[in-house]
Design a protein around this motif. Sequence first.
Motif, short mmCIF file in Angstrom:
data_model
loop_
_atom_site.label_atom_id
_atom_site.label_comp_id
_atom_site.label_asym_id
_atom_site.label_seq_id
_atom_site.Cartn_x
_atom_site.Cartn_y
_atom_site.Cartn_z
N ALA A 46 0.84 -1.20 0.00
CA ALA A 46 0.00 0.00 0.00
C ALA A 46 0.87 1.26 0.00
O ALA A 46 0.58 2.23 -0.71
CB ALA A 46 -0.93 -0.01 1.21
N GLU A 47 1.95 1.24 0.79
CA GLU A 47 2.86 2.39 0.85
C GLU A 47 3.52 2.64 -0.49
O GLU A 47 3.67 3.79 -0.90
CB GLU A 47 3.93 2.17 1.92
CG GLU A 47 3.43 2.28 3.33
CD GLU A 47 3.04 3.70 3.71
OE1 GLU A 47 3.73 4.64 3.28
OE2 GLU A 47 2.04 3.84 4.42
N THR A 48 3.95 1.60 -1.16
CA THR A 48 4.62 1.81 -2.45
C THR A 48 3.64 2.37 -3.48
O THR A 48 4.05 3.15 -4.34
CB THR A 48 5.27 0.52 -2.97
OG1 THR A 48 4.29 -0.52 -3.06
CG2 THR A 48 6.41 0.08 -2.09
N ALA A 49 2.38 2.03 -3.35
CA ALA A 49 1.38 2.61 -4.25
C ALA A 49 1.24 4.11 -3.98
O ALA A 49 1.15 4.92 -4.90
CB ALA A 49 0.04 1.91 -4.08
N VAL A 50 1.29 4.50 -2.70
CA VAL A 50 1.20 5.92 -2.33
C VAL A 50 2.42 6.66 -2.85
O VAL A 50 2.30 7.75 -3.41
CB VAL A 50 1.06 6.07 -0.80
CG1 VAL A 50 1.25 7.52 -0.37
CG2 VAL A 50 -0.29 5.55 -0.34
N GLY A 60 8.84 12.03 -0.30
CA GLY A 60 10.10 11.70 0.37
C GLY A 60 9.86 11.15 1.76
O GLY A 60 10.50 10.20 2.18
N ASP A 61 8.91 11.74 2.49
CA ASP A 61 8.58 11.25 3.83
C ASP A 61 8.01 9.84 3.76
O ASP A 61 8.40 8.96 4.53
CB ASP A 61 7.57 12.18 4.52
CG ASP A 61 8.18 13.52 4.87
OD1 ASP A 61 9.43 13.64 4.85
OD2 ASP A 61 7.41 14.45 5.15
N VAL A 62 7.09 9.64 2.86
CA VAL A 62 6.49 8.31 2.71
C VAL A 62 7.54 7.33 2.21
O VAL A 62 7.61 6.19 2.66
CB VAL A 62 5.27 8.37 1.74
CG1 VAL A 62 4.75 6.98 1.45
CG2 VAL A 62 4.17 9.22 2.34
N GLY A 63 8.41 7.77 1.31
CA GLY A 63 9.46 6.91 0.79
C GLY A 63 10.41 6.46 1.88
O GLY A 63 10.81 5.30 1.93
N ALA A 64 10.76 7.36 2.80
CA ALA A 64 11.65 6.99 3.90
C ALA A 64 10.97 5.97 4.82
O ALA A 64 11.60 5.00 5.24
CB ALA A 64 12.03 8.24 4.70
N ALA A 65 9.71 6.18 5.11
CA ALA A 65 8.97 5.23 5.94
C ALA A 65 8.87 3.88 5.24
O ALA A 65 9.00 2.83 5.88
CB ALA A 65 7.58 5.77 6.25
N THR A 66 8.69 3.92 3.94
CA THR A 66 8.60 2.68 3.17
C THR A 66 9.93 1.94 3.18
O THR A 66 9.96 0.72 3.33
CB THR A 66 8.17 2.99 1.72
OG1 THR A 66 6.90 3.65 1.76
CG2 THR A 66 8.06 1.73 0.90
N ARG A 67 11.03 2.66 3.07
CA ARG A 67 12.34 2.02 3.12
C ARG A 67 12.57 1.35 4.47
O ARG A 67 13.10 0.24 4.55
CB ARG A 67 13.44 3.04 2.83
CG ARG A 67 13.64 3.29 1.34
CD ARG A 67 14.89 4.12 1.08
NE ARG A 67 14.80 5.47 1.61
CZ ARG A 67 14.16 6.47 1.02
NH1 ARG A 67 13.54 6.28 -0.11
NH2 ARG A 67 14.14 7.68 1.58
#
Length: 84
Positions: A46-50, A60-67
């Motif tokens: 779900a995060e990668t879709a966002v 960038g914030d969501v990408g860091a959380a996803t990583r």
Amino acid sequence: MAGELAKIVEQLKTQRDELRVRLHLAKADARDEWEALEKRWEHLRAETAVVGREAGHAAGDVGAATRLLLEEIQRGYQRIRALL
């Protein structure tokens, strides 16, 4: 000699029984870990879709959380491999 052999056989039986219990527990631990990771996997998807839809700073914030979530799942898979 027969008494010594019987003692060794009894020690092996005890070790075998202990290993059987540990193996069973390891399988249960691996199964529990897997179930927890499956929930995280769905969250990651779900995060990668966002991340794909978002742009700019928020992405960038969501990408860091996803990583971080990705790394956590990778460590979990390594723990499962170690249990098996």
